[in-house]
Scaffold this active site. Structure first.
Site, PDB file in Angstrom:
ATOM      1  N   HIS A  81      69.974 108.261 -12.033  1.00 29.54           N
ATOM      2  CA  HIS A  81      70.630 109.246 -11.175  1.00 29.54           C
ATOM      3  C   HIS A  81      69.651 109.683 -10.102  1.00 29.54           C
ATOM      4  O   HIS A  81      68.468 109.859 -10.363  1.00 29.54           O
ATOM      5  CB  HIS A  81      71.044 110.455 -12.030  1.00 29.54           C
ATOM      6  CG  HIS A  81      71.945 111.398 -11.316  1.00 29.54           C
ATOM      7  ND1 HIS A  81      73.311 111.273 -11.341  1.00 29.54           N
ATOM      8  CD2 HIS A  81      71.686 112.476 -10.539  1.00 29.54           C
ATOM      9  CE1 HIS A  81      73.853 112.233 -10.614  1.00 29.54           C
ATOM     10  NE2 HIS A  81      72.881 112.974 -10.117  1.00 29.54           N
ATOM     11  N   SER A 182      73.156 120.933 -14.132  1.00 30.31           N
ATOM     12  CA  SER A 182      74.269 120.202 -13.529  1.00 30.31           C
ATOM     13  C   SER A 182      74.131 118.696 -13.793  1.00 30.31           C
ATOM     14  O   SER A 182      75.052 118.047 -14.303  1.00 30.31           O
ATOM     15  CB  SER A 182      74.288 120.488 -12.018  1.00 30.31           C
ATOM     16  OG  SER A 182      75.073 119.572 -11.327  1.00 30.31           O
ATOM     17  N   LYS A 186      76.098 116.188 -17.023  1.00 37.81           N
ATOM     18  CA  LYS A 186      76.955 115.029 -16.720  1.00 37.81           C
ATOM     19  C   LYS A 186      76.404 113.749 -17.358  1.00 37.81           C
ATOM     20  O   LYS A 186      77.151 112.915 -17.853  1.00 37.81           O
ATOM     21  CB  LYS A 186      77.084 114.855 -15.202  1.00 37.81           C
ATOM     22  CG  LYS A 186      78.067 115.852 -14.597  1.00 37.81           C
ATOM     23  CD  LYS A 186      78.129 115.741 -13.096  1.00 37.81           C
ATOM     24  CE  LYS A 186      76.876 116.249 -12.473  1.00 37.81           C
ATOM     25  NZ  LYS A 186      76.921 116.557 -11.062  1.00 37.81           N
TER      26      LYS A 186
HETATM   27  N1  URA Z   1      73.445 116.502  -8.021  1.00 38.89           N
HETATM   28  C1  URA Z   1      74.211 117.084  -8.967  1.00 38.89           C
HETATM   29  O1  URA Z   1      75.030 116.433  -9.611  1.00 38.89           O
HETATM   30  N2  URA Z   1      74.043 118.389  -9.212  1.00 38.89           N
HETATM   31  C2  URA Z   1      73.152 119.151  -8.549  1.00 38.89           C
HETATM   32  O2  URA Z   1      73.057 120.323  -8.820  1.00 38.89           O
HETATM   33  C3  URA Z   1      72.374 118.538  -7.548  1.00 38.89           C
HETATM   34  C4  URA Z   1      72.532 117.207  -7.308  1.00 38.89           C
END
Ligand code: URA
Length: 408
Positions: A81, A182, A186
């Site tokens: 990511h 965040s 995910k």
């Molecule tokens: N990408 C994300 O998914 N969340 C964030 O807070 C910053 C970048």
């Protein structure tokens, strides 16, 4: 009382798990209003969070939606990511490299927001490419070719989605605890066992200093430990755009050039090699130098490019249909000298003005437009020489040369 919890955070005190759980779930339920959540987010932004608070918030985000589990179905999977950058098309390149070296990659990517582009938008510039694969299709494709790049399936961390939209319009995106919870919520909900995070630092990134990037790295690794996920981080520069193009179709074409070995002398190639080798070493449990050899071999023998073609075909895309606009304008140098800087943020803003990115969530993307850079930092530019080509479809305001290029 809602206001008491906001006041507690405003005073820099630690919130309990139960306070965080009630407050954030209250927002999803509609009991807590946008203005109250905005005040809370700003208090978090200014006062930060303890590790315990970040762990609590991550758990609340994860618990708000589906949790996928690929264990026993896809083994040794590594996810990657990026915290977001200008011209960041690394997924299109490292997915095929890593998969061609035998490490399965299921990448659930997002769309761009703000000045940074999203992988899904880039892939949709390939006519026919499907970005909405279902779970059974993902599993079939990973078994067939070892590589999937699709949009998020299921309803992963829906609370993060709601909060992110609010952060975006309240100046609270660049908070380290909020970014950590965040992204990690995910990744964990998406079932990744091994996770590589590319943390961007610079004027085109969410974080501006190496110190902040190191703190984000530490927090993400700590969250990973809590969920028995192996997390590694790479901190990379985002003062200069990655590679030579910004804009969806242009970035797909540039990725193909990198995979074909046509472009090797730039920051994009170097970063992709580094990220791929790290993912392969994590996936196979081998030394990074050994993994590096595999990366070069895959690129040199054309295996990574073949894997890219397999991916596009498997997801229904027609690579020959990728088009860029025929309407072009040029940015030319008004002096002779060395290119000292190329401003990533200003190029990000220009790409949004052209229609390559979204100014708001509802905006439609124009896949054909963008910017191609012909110089990189350190190159010599002659007076009158073309520094960049702008591909456009609608009229736009040409930026001042000096806002983008620093030449002396
Ligand atoms: N990408 C994300 O998914 N969340 C964030 O807070 C910053 C970048």
């Amino acid at each position: 009382m809602i206001v008491d919890v906001i006041n507690k955070k405003r005073l820099g005190k630690e919130l309990s798990y139960s306070e965080i759980d009630k407050f954030f779930n209250g927002y999803l339920d509609g009991e807590i209003k946008d203005y109250q959540m905005s005040a809370m987010l700003m208090a978090i932004c200014i006062n930060g969070m303890t590790d315990e608070e970040v762990f609590a918030l991550t758990k609340v985000f994860i618990d708000s939606g589906d949790v996928l589990d690929f264990e026993g179905i896809i083994d040794g999977m590594v996810d990657k990511h990026s915290t977001g950058g200008i011209g960041d098309k690394t997924t299109l390149i490292i997915g095929p490299i890593v998969a061609s070296c035998g490490v399965p990659v299921v990448k659930m990517s997002g769309r761009g927001l703000g000045y940074t582009g999203g992988t899904i938008d880039k892939l949709e510039s390939i006519p026919g490419y499907r970005t909405n694969l279902q779970d059974d299709e993902i599993i079939k494709q990973i078994k067939d070719i070892g590589l999937v790049v699709t949009g998020q399936t299921g309803d992963l961390a829906p609370m993060d989605k709601a909060i992110y939209a609010l952060r975006d319009v309240t100046g609270t995106v660049s908070s380290i605890p909020l970014i950590a919870s965040s992204i990690m919520s995910k990744k964990i909900a998406g079932g990744a066992e091994k996770i590589l995070i590319d943390i961007k630092v610079g004027n085109g990134a969410l974080l501006q200093t190496k110190k902040d990037a190191n703190e984000l790295s530490r927090l993400m690794i700590e969250i990973g430990k809590l969920y028995q996920r192996e997390v590694k981080t790479i901190i990379s520069d985002m003062n200069t755009p990655l590679g030579t193009s910004i804009g969806n179709a242009l970035e797909v074409l540039e990725s193909i050039d990198i995979l074909k070995g046509k472009e090797t002398d730039n920051n994009l190639y170097d970063l992709c090699v580094d990220l791929s080798a790290t993912m392969i070493s994590m996936g196979k449990g081998i030394d990074k130098n050994e993994a590096l050899k595999e990366v070069y071999e895959s690129l040199n023998k054309g295996r990574a490019y073949q894997k890219f073609l397999e991916l596009v075909k498997a997801q229904g895309g027609d690579i020959d249909g990728v088009k860029v606009s025929k309407k072009v304008k040029y940015i030319k140098s008004d002096t002779t000298g060395i290119v000292n800087k190329i401003n990533a943020l200003e190029l990000g803003k220009l790409s949004v003005a052209l229609g390559a990115g979204r100014a708001s969530k509802e905006d439609k993307i124009d896949f054909e437009v963008g910017i191609k850079l012909h110089k990189k930092v350190g190159d010599v530019a002659k007076k009158g020489e073309v520094l960049a080509t702008i591909y456009y479809n609608k009229e736009f305001r040409m930026p001042e040369l000096e806002t983008i290029f620093d030449i002396s």
